[in-house]
Design a protein around this motif. Structure first.
Motif, PDB file in Angstrom:
ATOM      1  N   PRO A 254       0.828  -1.199   0.000  1.00 28.73           N
ATOM      2  CA  PRO A 254       0.000   0.000   0.000  1.00 28.73           C
ATOM      3  C   PRO A 254       0.871   1.261   0.000  1.00 28.73           C
ATOM      4  N   ASP A 255       0.277   2.385  -0.414  1.00 28.06           N
ATOM      5  CA  ASP A 255       1.114   3.570  -0.626  1.00 28.06           C
ATOM      6  C   ASP A 255       1.609   4.167   0.671  1.00 28.06           C
ATOM      7  N   TRP A 256       0.941   3.846   1.817  1.00 30.87           N
ATOM      8  CA  TRP A 256       1.385   4.470   3.074  1.00 30.87           C
ATOM      9  C   TRP A 256       2.699   3.890   3.569  1.00 30.87           C
ATOM     10  N   LEU A 257       3.190   2.815   2.893  1.00 34.21           N
ATOM     11  CA  LEU A 257       4.462   2.252   3.356  1.00 34.21           C
ATOM     12  C   LEU A 257       5.639   3.128   2.958  1.00 34.21           C
ATOM     13  N   SER A 258       5.479   3.905   1.878  1.00 24.21           N
ATOM     14  CA  SER A 258       6.599   4.738   1.441  1.00 24.21           C
ATOM     15  C   SER A 258       6.419   6.140   1.997  1.00 24.21           C
ATOM     16  N   MET A 259       7.515   6.840   2.133  1.00 25.07           N
ATOM     17  CA  MET A 259       7.457   8.234   2.548  1.00 25.07           C
ATOM     18  C   MET A 259       7.545   9.140   1.325  1.00 25.07           C
ATOM     19  N   GLY A 260       7.096   8.646   0.191  1.00 28.07           N
ATOM     20  CA  GLY A 260       7.101   9.474  -1.006  1.00 28.07           C
ATOM     21  C   GLY A 260       7.974   8.877  -2.084  1.00 28.07           C
ATOM     22  N   GLN A 261       7.770   9.398  -3.295  1.00 29.49           N
ATOM     23  CA  GLN A 261       8.552   8.883  -4.407  1.00 29.49           C
ATOM     24  C   GLN A 261      10.011   9.257  -4.235  1.00 29.49           C
ATOM     25  N   LYS A 262      10.866   8.420  -4.722  1.00 32.22           N
ATOM     26  CA  LYS A 262      12.294   8.712  -4.621  1.00 32.22           C
ATOM     27  C   LYS A 262      12.635   9.783  -5.653  1.00 32.22           C
ATOM     28  N   VAL A 263      13.056  10.945  -5.156  1.00 34.12           N
ATOM     29  CA  VAL A 263      13.420  12.045  -6.040  1.00 34.12           C
ATOM     30  C   VAL A 263      14.864  12.389  -5.746  1.00 34.12           C
ATOM     31  N   ASN A 264      15.656  12.522  -6.789  1.00 34.11           N
ATOM     32  CA  ASN A 264      17.026  12.960  -6.548  1.00 34.11           C
ATOM     33  C   ASN A 264      16.989  14.460  -6.259  1.00 34.11           C
ATOM     34  N   LEU A 265      17.152  14.779  -4.990  1.00 29.10           N
ATOM     35  CA  LEU A 265      16.862  16.141  -4.553  1.00 29.10           C
ATOM     36  C   LEU A 265      17.771  17.174  -5.194  1.00 29.10           C
ATOM     37  N   MET A 266      19.063  16.825  -5.337  1.00 30.28           N
ATOM     38  CA  MET A 266      20.005  17.830  -5.810  1.00 30.28           C
ATOM     39  C   MET A 266      19.750  18.215  -7.264  1.00 30.28           C
ATOM     40  N   VAL A 267      19.286  17.278  -8.053  1.00 33.42           N
ATOM     41  CA  VAL A 267      19.045  17.600  -9.463  1.00 33.42           C
ATOM     42  C   VAL A 267      17.581  17.429  -9.803  1.00 33.42           C
ATOM     43  N   PHE A 268      16.712  17.794  -8.860  1.00 33.07           N
ATOM     44  CA  PHE A 268      15.280  17.683  -9.098  1.00 33.07           C
ATOM     45  C   PHE A 268      14.877  18.703 -10.154  1.00 33.07           C
ATOM     46  N   LYS A 269      14.426  18.186 -11.286  1.00 29.47           N
ATOM     47  CA  LYS A 269      14.071  19.076 -12.394  1.00 29.47           C
ATOM     48  C   LYS A 269      12.616  18.870 -12.739  1.00 29.47           C
ATOM     49  N   PRO A 270      11.730  19.710 -12.248  1.00 29.09           N
ATOM     50  CA  PRO A 270      10.346  19.582 -12.674  1.00 29.09           C
ATOM     51  C   PRO A 270      10.224  20.056 -14.125  1.00 29.09           C
ATOM     52  N   PRO A 271       9.239  19.551 -14.851  1.00 26.37           N
ATOM     53  CA  PRO A 271       9.084  20.010 -16.229  1.00 26.37           C
ATOM     54  C   PRO A 271       8.676  21.483 -16.255  1.00 26.37           C
ATOM     55  N   ALA A 272       8.836  22.108 -17.422  1.00 23.37           N
ATOM     56  CA  ALA A 272       8.436  23.512 -17.547  1.00 23.37           C
ATOM     57  C   ALA A 272       6.954  23.633 -17.258  1.00 23.37           C
ATOM     58  N   GLY A 273       6.623  24.693 -16.542  1.00 24.08           N
ATOM     59  CA  GLY A 273       5.218  24.873 -16.193  1.00 24.08           C
ATOM     60  C   GLY A 273       5.122  25.821 -15.012  1.00 24.08           C
TER      61      GLY A 273
END
Lengths: 409, 406
Positions: B318-337
């Motif tokens: 279930p989704d509550w087992l994770s503390m969120g998606q793994k995001v590489n914080l230092m190079v977090f690049k959201p798409p343009a928007g």
């Protein structure tokens, strides 16, 4: 009264200064002693205030300097002594310098008029009760001068507020004591005290004029500028009010004088309404139960019993005084500050009419006692119920109405 | 200029006094300067001067990666910084279309509501300090300290939390933390009763607050006043209710409102809000997916065991087992928007608007702080009041200067 030992001492020193001057000399000696005592009381009070406020607000209070922080005030005093004495431009140098002294001196002269025992009284004036209030109203001049000379707008506002406040609250203060004076028929503080040399239910604050006592308590707190009446130095509005620009020893003088005034006012409350230095059963305990004579004969030292009595009187006086000081501190820890218009309104619309009714009541009571005619008793009860009770009821209704109207607006 | 009970003799030759209140003043809650024109003690005119605390927070976002910018967000509004973090993180999540686990959203909601209580408690203390009552501050700090202790256990910091991350939070709650929160919210109502007993019916406080600083609905609209000050005027505008974010639509709570819009009403609304926050937290604690950390760990262990046995873990995950998606914080690049998130902070609407151009740094970041709009209403509220009312009215708006200047 000049004691015999002083006269003998003067004779031994071959100084013939006449009875008047030696009386003055004795007054000065006593006053010096009392001033030192008063200073010690102030130093203790500052610590007590901090401890009491800490206790009321779930803190510990000063506890680093000396055991239980006993030396904290001394340390603060030394710190203030070595602080730079800052003068800013545009200040009236002379007034700025003498204002703390004008504030400080009358308060300390007050100590000379307060009897600590039946003998320990520096100046036994026949018009003591009047002179006390004359003195305490001088000190407000110091505040006004300080506010004016500081060249600071906050100080100026503080000084102006202080003047208005002093005028408003002197009147109920004096009127409430007038009730006592009217009843005892004397302005001599010691004679007022002798009239209260009785069990505690006969103290004026309890059976004769409880209304007077309450008016006096409220007005005296206003007179010494403490919360809820600390408008002259309202720290959240006027930064520090009239003493904003003061540093070092000049500030310390203001600080000391405020506490000294609180002590003096509490002592006066005790003197006028709570039997001064007498024990709750009248006289002194050690004399009533014969402890002083027993102890004197046991040790075989003449005069020791007298000394014991004197010490007991000082103890009772200070104990009662500190109870009222504690009440002032308690109020400080509980109440918010009034606004200037509320402050004036409370004095002129409530306290002064109430004290006038109260004086009338006390006059009736006196007449009742003198003539022993019961019609005055009926009148007295009538004034109590419809005068005092009706007035308080009307005023509280008026206040509630006013609030309700504002609630509905 | 006419105020009831005060008459001014206009024949006297008097001069107005210009008092420069602040930037250093005990009651300006930071570095606000108010150029006030006084006639006696009556305020004739007032001009707030701001900018003494400007640190260029918005410009800073353009020269740092999102992750590097995050710790500085705490300083935008240091009394309720969970809200700032939420606005920032939620904006980025909606740009990057990150899915946030339910458990994380519940943790965020619980922490935000605790933060609201701590912020209101500080307001309560300082507001009464402005009115001249010194003791309530210490009592408010006693409870605030307990909330800080909870936050310290959770995030490691008492005020600068830096706890939320894009798509999650830094770590799961420590074991037993929910019980501590439960303990706190059980005893908190009693403490609030204690305050209200000594403050709400005090005649001096009533006389100083009721009917003072009246704010009309139109005034609120003109100045953009939000938060408890708006709700004190009778407008039930609460973003948690009107456009629910986080998981506020899954909990049941009321929006306390008052009718007159004076200083006293703002006080009453805030006190009621603290109790509503307690209600929200209580429901959050009951509904948090996965429950306490021990249960989460047990479930994790069960999945591990299942994996060892060769079963398919997808169904058990279930989704509550994770503390969120793994995001590489230092190079977090959201798409343009671009995206904006508005949250209901203790002071009102708090918005964070982010334009992303696809690089690790924001192209533009704009903060909308409630304090700025609320403060701008002050001069119009003050006209004709006495100088001591300034402290009551200004205090009742709950302005926090770092949020004004940013």
């Amino acid at each position: 009264m000049v004691p015999a030992w002083l006269t003998q001492l003067l004779q031994a020193l071959h100084l013939s200064i006449g009875p008047e001057l030696s009386l003055v000399l004795w007054g000065i000696i006593l006053f010096t002693g009392i001033a030192i005592l008063g200073q010690a009381a102030v130093i203790f009070m500052v610590l007590m205030e901090r401890k009491v406020l800490a206790w009321l607000t779930q803190r510990k209070g000063p506890n680093r300097v000396g055991p239980w922080g006993l030396l904290q005030t001394l340390a603060d005093g030394v710190k203030l002594l070595f602080k730079e004495d800052i003068m800013t431009t545009g200040q009236d140098k002379l007034l700025f310098t003498i204002a703390p002294a004008i504030f400080f001196l009358p308060v300390f002269v007050l100590y000379a008029l307060i009897p600590f025992t039946d003998k320990l009284l520096a100046i036994p004036l026949p018009t003591g009760a009047l002179f006390v209030f004359a003195l305490s109203s001088i000190s407000v001049v110091g505040i006004v001068l300080a506010g004016w000379a500081s060249n600071n707008k906050y100080s100026l506002l503080g000084g102006m507020r202080s003047a208005a406040q002093a005028i408003s609250y002197e009147i109920p203060l004096v009127l409430s004591v007038l009730a006592v004076v009217l009843y005892t028929g004397t302005m001599n503080i010691q004679e007022i005290l002798t009239a209260q040399n009785a069990p505690f239910w006969k103290w004026f604050g309890i059976w004769l004029t409880p209304v007077s006592f309450l008016i006096f308590l409220i007005s005296s707190i206003a007179e010494v500028n403490r919360i809820p009446f600390d408008l002259p130095e309202a720290e959240s509005e006027l930064v520090s009010g009239y003493n904003t620009e003061y540093t070092g020893m000049k500030f310390a003088l203001f600080f000391l004088a405020e506490y000294a005034a609180l002590f003096a006012m509490s002592a006066l409350t005790v003197i006028f309404f709570f039997g001064g230095y007498y024990s709750p059963i009248g006289g002194t305990l050690c004399h009533t139960f014969g402890w002083d004579r027993a102890f004197e004969s046991a040790v075989n030292l003449p005069g020791l019993g007298q000394l014991m009595q004197q010490f007991e009187m000082i103890t009772w006086g200070l104990l009662k005084t500190y109870i009222f000081i504690f009440i002032a501190m308690w109020l400080r820890g509980t109440l918010p500050r009034l606004k200037p218009d509320q402050l004036m309104g409370f004095s002129w619309k409530f306290l002064i009419p109430l004290s006038l009714i109260n004086i009338f009541m006390v006059a009736l009571e006196r007449q009742w006692q003198d003539t022993n005619e019961v019609v005055y008793g009926y009148l007295w009860a009538f004034v109590l119920v419809f005068g005092i009770g009706g007035f308080c009821w009307t005023m509280s209704r008026f206040f509630t109405r006013k609030l309700q109207a504002r609630f509905q607006s | 200029m006419e105020i009831p009970g005060v008459t001014i003799n206009r024949d006297l030759d008097t001069e107005d006094m210009v008092v420069n209140i602040g930037p250093q003043h005990p009651s300006t809650h930071g570095v606000l300067r108010l150029i006030t024109t006084l006639n006696g003690e009556v305020v004739k005119d007032m001009e707030p001067v701001i900018g003494y605390l400007h640190r260029g927070k918005e410009k800073m976002a353009e020269s740092r990666s999102y992750f590097q910018y995050q710790p500085t967000i705490d300083r935008v509004e240091y009394l309720s910084s969970f809200y700032d973090h939420y606005a920032f993180v939620a904006s980025l999540e909606s740009i990057a279309k990150l899915k946030v686990p339910k458990r994380v959203e519940y943790i965020r909601m619980i922490t935000m509501e605790l933060n609201r209580i701590s912020s209101h408690l500080l307001w309560f203390g300082t507001f009464l300090l402005d009115l001249g009552a010194t003791s309530p501050l210490f009592y408010a700090f006693r409870e605030r300290e307990e909330i800080f202790k909870l936050f310290e256990d959770l995030t490691g910091a008492r005020m600068m939390y830096n706890y939320y991350r894009f798509g999650g939070v830094t770590q799961d709650i420590p074991a037993g933390w929910l019980d501590q929160v439960r303990k706190f919210i059980d005893k908190a109502p009693k403490m609030f009763d204690e305050y209200e007993a000594i403050v709400s019916k005090n005649p001096i406080i009533l006389d100083r607050t009721v009917g003072h600083g009246l704010m009309t609905k139109d005034q609120c609209m003109e100045y953009g006043v939000t938060g408890p000050s708006l709700r004190a005027c009778g407008i039930a505008q609460d973003l948690r209710k009107t456009n629910p974010y986080c998981v506020y639509d899954e909990v049941d709570f009321d929006v306390p409102i008052a009718t007159r819009g004076d200083v006293y009403d703002r006080y009453i609304v805030r006190m009621a809000e603290m109790r509503e926050s307690l209600r929200i937290i209580r429901q959050g604690l009951a509904q948090i997916p996965g429950g306490d950390t021990a249960q989460v760990n047990a479930a994790k262990k069960a999945i591990e065991d299942a994996k060892k046995r060769g079963e398919t873990p997808e169904e058990l995950n279930p989704d509550w087992l994770s503390m969120g998606q793994k995001v590489n914080l230092m190079v977090f690049k959201p798409p343009a928007g671009e995206a904006i998130t508005m949250v209901e902070s203790p002071r009102g609407f708090l918005g964070c608007y982010i334009i992303s151009d696809g690089t690790p740094k924001a192209y533009r970041c704009k903060w909308r702080g409630a304090s700025f709009s609320n403060l701008s209403a002050l001069p119009s509220l003050m006209k004709g009041h006495l100088y001591p009312d300034l402290m009551a009215i200004f205090g009742s708006l709950d302005v926090i200067l770092p949020e004004v200047d940013r």
